[in-house]
Design a protein around this motif. Structure first.
Motif, PDB file in Angstrom:
ATOM      1  N   SER A  61      41.092  39.444  37.638  1.00  0.00           N
ATOM      2  CA  SER A  61      40.417  38.153  37.455  1.00  0.00           C
ATOM      3  C   SER A  61      41.349  36.949  37.427  1.00  0.00           C
ATOM      4  O   SER A  61      40.864  35.819  37.343  1.00  0.00           O
ATOM      5  N   SER A  69      32.663  39.621  40.507  1.00  0.00           N
ATOM      6  CA  SER A  69      33.014  40.081  41.847  1.00  0.00           C
ATOM      7  C   SER A  69      31.771  40.173  42.734  1.00  0.00           C
ATOM      8  O   SER A  69      30.641  40.119  42.250  1.00  0.00           O
ATOM      9  N   GLN A  78      37.051  42.817  34.905  1.00  0.00           N
ATOM     10  CA  GLN A  78      36.117  43.141  35.986  1.00  0.00           C
ATOM     11  C   GLN A  78      35.448  44.504  35.782  1.00  0.00           C
ATOM     12  O   GLN A  78      35.617  45.439  36.564  1.00  0.00           O
TER      13      GLN A  78
END
Length: 187
Positions: A61, A69, A78
């Motif tokens: 990130s 995403s 993420q």
């Protein structure tokens, strides 16, 4: 200005840049630590290398807690929402609110718990852990079982998925950078 003076000036500027780049201050500016307290807490709680956590966050990130995403992974580390739900249950975490993956503290704990889970599954092998963090443990275990990849750092180029291959290289690169720059600061 004469040609020789320009050449000397150019050489002088190059040397100055080289010396500036090799100072700790510049390296720390290029590789910052954000969320240090949260990373150290999660690192200690789940026994995961803090430099690995930093490398994953930087790769995933770029330290942006609101990052989402294309596939739907959320937050600093993420994490996919389905994976997060499973981790919250397994780790007995108590997130507050439905947007808990955007909370840096909760996201770091969830992602770090998952790294710890992968570390146990792959007997502490960081290369396999990183590959599984990206592609999933099922894929990595399949590659290993089918001997498509032997799981070693020296054979990263054999990882069947290009995205995972590049991801592993990137995370290892950042891990090594953070460890070299901040050696013993986070431990």
């Amino acid at each position: 200005m004469t040609r020789s003076k320009r050449a000397f000036l150019f050489l002088f500027v190059l040397m100055a840049v080289f010396f500036l780049i090799n100072t700790p201050m510049v390296w720390k500016w290029m590789y910052p630590i954000k969320y240090e307290k949260e990373i150290l807490e999660a690192s200690s709680r789940y026994q995961v290398d803090p430099y690995l956590i930093l490398a994953v966050i930087r790769s995933e990130s770029g330290f942006q807690p609101d990052r989402v995403s294309k596939k739907g992974a959320i937050g600093l580390m993420q994490v996919m929402p389905e994976t997060a739900e499973w981790i919250v249950e397994q780790a007995n975490l108590q997130p507050s609110g439905e947007n808990y993956l955007y909370d840096p503290v909760m996201n770091i704990h969830i992602g770090t718990w998952y790294l710890s889970f992968l570390e146990k599954r792959y007997e502490g092998d960081p290369v396999k852990m990183i590959a599984a963090y990206n592609a999933g443990p099922g894929k990595v275990s399949s590659w290993l079982a089918k001997e498509q990849w032997n799981g070693k750092r020296e054979t990263i180029e054999d990882i069947p998925f290009g995205e995972t291959r590049l991801y592993v290289q990137r995370v290892l690169y950042y891990h090594d950078r953070y460890q070299n720059i901040y050696s013993n600061m986070l431990e």
